[in-house]
Write a protein that holds these residues in place. Structure first.
Motif, mmCIF file in Angstrom:
data_model
loop_
_atom_site.group_PDB
_atom_site.id
_atom_site.type_symbol
_atom_site.label_atom_id
_atom_site.label_comp_id
_atom_site.label_asym_id
_atom_site.label_seq_id
_atom_site.Cartn_x
_atom_site.Cartn_y
_atom_site.Cartn_z
ATOM 1 N N GLN A 30 0.842 -1.184 0.000
ATOM 2 C CA GLN A 30 0.000 0.000 0.000
ATOM 3 C C GLN A 30 0.880 1.238 0.000
ATOM 4 O O GLN A 30 1.962 1.243 0.590
ATOM 5 N N ARG A 31 0.366 2.272 -0.615
ATOM 6 C CA ARG A 31 1.045 3.560 -0.579
ATOM 7 C C ARG A 31 0.729 4.273 0.735
ATOM 8 O O ARG A 31 -0.244 3.950 1.413
ATOM 9 N N LEU B 269 -2.786 4.006 3.101
ATOM 10 C CA LEU B 269 -2.838 3.733 4.535
ATOM 11 C C LEU B 269 -3.533 4.870 5.280
ATOM 12 O O LEU B 269 -4.363 4.642 6.155
ATOM 13 N N ASN B 270 -3.194 6.081 4.901
ATOM 14 C CA ASN B 270 -3.794 7.237 5.553
ATOM 15 C C ASN B 270 -5.307 7.265 5.336
ATOM 16 O O ASN B 270 -6.065 7.616 6.241
ATOM 17 N N ASP B 271 -5.726 6.873 4.124
ATOM 18 C CA ASP B 271 -7.158 6.854 3.838
ATOM 19 C C ASP B 271 -7.853 5.703 4.562
ATOM 20 O O ASP B 271 -8.987 5.832 5.017
ATOM 21 N N GLY B 272 -7.164 4.558 4.641
ATOM 22 C CA GLY B 272 -7.808 3.377 5.196
ATOM 23 C C GLY B 272 -7.930 3.406 6.703
ATOM 24 O O GLY B 272 -8.773 2.713 7.273
ATOM 25 N N HIS C 185 -8.916 5.684 9.412
ATOM 26 C CA HIS C 185 -9.526 6.948 9.768
ATOM 27 C C HIS C 185 -9.176 7.296 11.207
ATOM 28 O O HIS C 185 -9.378 6.493 12.109
ATOM 29 N N GLY C 186 -8.653 8.485 11.399
ATOM 30 C CA GLY C 186 -8.291 8.934 12.730
ATOM 31 C C GLY C 186 -6.808 8.882 13.008
ATOM 32 O O GLY C 186 -6.342 9.448 13.987
ATOM 33 N N LEU C 187 -6.074 8.169 12.146
ATOM 34 C CA LEU C 187 -4.621 8.109 12.304
ATOM 35 C C LEU C 187 -4.004 9.360 11.686
ATOM 36 O O LEU C 187 -4.200 9.644 10.512
ATOM 37 N N SER C 188 -3.273 10.100 12.468
ATOM 38 C CA SER C 188 -2.713 11.339 11.936
ATOM 39 C C SER C 188 -1.431 11.051 11.172
ATOM 40 O O SER C 188 -0.744 10.061 11.416
ATOM 41 N N THR C 189 -1.110 11.928 10.269
ATOM 42 C CA THR C 189 -0.035 11.689 9.310
ATOM 43 C C THR C 189 1.335 11.592 9.974
ATOM 44 O O THR C 189 2.165 10.790 9.550
ATOM 45 N N ASN C 190 1.552 12.359 11.022
ATOM 46 C CA ASN C 190 2.859 12.254 11.682
ATOM 47 C C ASN C 190 3.017 10.903 12.375
ATOM 48 O O ASN C 190 4.080 10.295 12.326
ATOM 49 N N LEU C 191 1.923 10.427 12.985
ATOM 50 C CA LEU C 191 1.961 9.113 13.618
ATOM 51 C C LEU C 191 2.235 8.034 12.582
ATOM 52 O O LEU C 191 3.057 7.136 12.802
#
Lengths: 230, 230
Positions: free
Chosen positions: A48-49, A53-56, A58-64
């Motif tokens: 996965q790109r 992952l960021n889209d899949g 929900h609620g996970l912030s990009t820095n994490l």
DNA sequence: CGGAATCCTCTTCGATACTG
DNA sequence: CAGTATCGAAGAGGATTCCG
């Protein structure tokens, strides 16, 4: 860098259980932080790109996400691959060590299922993972593969307006979030019917008889796949 | 109280993945926080008092332990029992739902073992859990129990200056941190030999032949136990 | 002594904004 | 697309105190 044992910690001291002898504590140092196992689960459905992952999740912030990916990569659980042009994109995928987590994650998901509210499978990746979970099942975790002689190419499963891929190879099921361009077979059905099939409330034979599924290609292989789901 | 689905959250909103449909996310809401799985692992070795847990989990602060126990109890994974006088102490033990986590925790520990530094088993509970992990093994997770006809009472295993208990009942191994007053057999050995036995580097027969273990009671049952460890 | 609750500091998380 | 930077909010760790 202060390294304690083979486990790679960040330059600044991470929070660790500091029990380098204990398999469980070390595993939790690697996987126990928030979001980490959910990221691994996403990657069980194929490379996965970053954005996937960021889209899949929900609620996970990009820095994490960036931090978790770095940590997993450093410790050999995932690795980055640059796709050749014209795709020219970087994808994350599980290493063999990461793949070994599948039965564990499936077990954890099945254990947790009793606490869910029972509605289910409202999203492609959730659908794919549910299929894997059911197929692997509590009793089939790294145990005897049923009907090990069956071998198929990759099938596409269309559920409402989304698609997933499934491949049954020597009894081992691989589900992918992204179906291939040329599947050997295609089954089309509704979310409701799919859920019944995966949950074992409807058999493949019943669904076919009721025209609740539409099939193109080698039907026997799809039947074999769903036949293994209770 | 705001409850979302059957999962019990604290009065003040806990941090949750908020995916009440997803077994994995719900399982991680229950077990994914720091220390929680290590607490469950301690309880796999039998009922424990608050202080036992606090002593066994170095680095876990008392407020966290209290909060985790409350959370686990609220969700039916553990429950409190008041021992009758003169003991007059409260102990925490796993419910059947909590017990179901054993194969999962064993799997996670075995997965993590490759990242450990290889020295091992320096503490009674670690020794007991290592034995369980080896016996359950990656291939035996909730699968066919070997030699299911063997049945023993509870044995005591003395390793250096500490003791654990083991019971092999219909092929299922239960290890306990606290051995019984009247074990049906006792084996005495050193930490080094015990580690070799558990790790499969030495067979039971070899250990007996080399007088590396001292046995009282029904030796056949102990041999059967260690014979199952690879 | 067992079983916590409180207080304080430090780390991690989550959301948003921003950059190559 | 693939991340980094920033900052307020929540969680974790340690010490101390409290209660029966």
């Amino acid at each position: 860098m202060f390294l304690r044992g083979p486990l790679q910690l960040s330059p600044v001291a991470r929070r660790t259980y500091d029990l380098p002898d204990c398999g469980l504590a070390v595993a939790l140092d690697l996987l126990g932080e928030r979001w980490t196992l959910l990221i691994v689960r996403e990657l069980l459905l194929g490379p996965q790109r970053y954005t996937d992952l960021n889209d899949g999740l929900h609620g996970l912030s990009t820095n994490l996400l960036a931090e978790r990916l770095r940590h997993l990569e450093t410790n050999g659980i995932i690795h980055r691959t640059e796709l050749p042009p014209p795709a020219a994109s970087t994808v994350y995928e599980l290493t063999p060590i990461g793949e070994e987590l599948q039965p564990l994650i499936v077990q954890l998901a099945l254990w947790g299922e009793r606490f869910t509210d029972g509605r289910s499978v409202s999203e492609p990746r959730a659908a794919a993972f549910a299929m894997v979970a059911r197929h692997c099942g509590p009793d089939a975790v790294s145990a005897a593969a049923p009907a090990a002689d069956i071998r198929t190419g990759e099938c596409r499963i269309d559920i409402d307006d989304y698609s997933i891929a499934a491949q049954l190879d020597a009894g081992r099921l691989r589900a992918r979030a992204h179906p291939p361009a040329q599947p050997v077979a295609v089954v089309r059905t509704t979310g409701e019917v799919y859920r019944s099939l995966v949950n074992g409330q409807m058999s493949w034979a019943e669904a076919v008889a009721a025209h609740a599924v539409h099939v193109e290609g080698d039907i026997s292989q799809l039947g074999a796949l769903f036949g293994h789901l209770r």
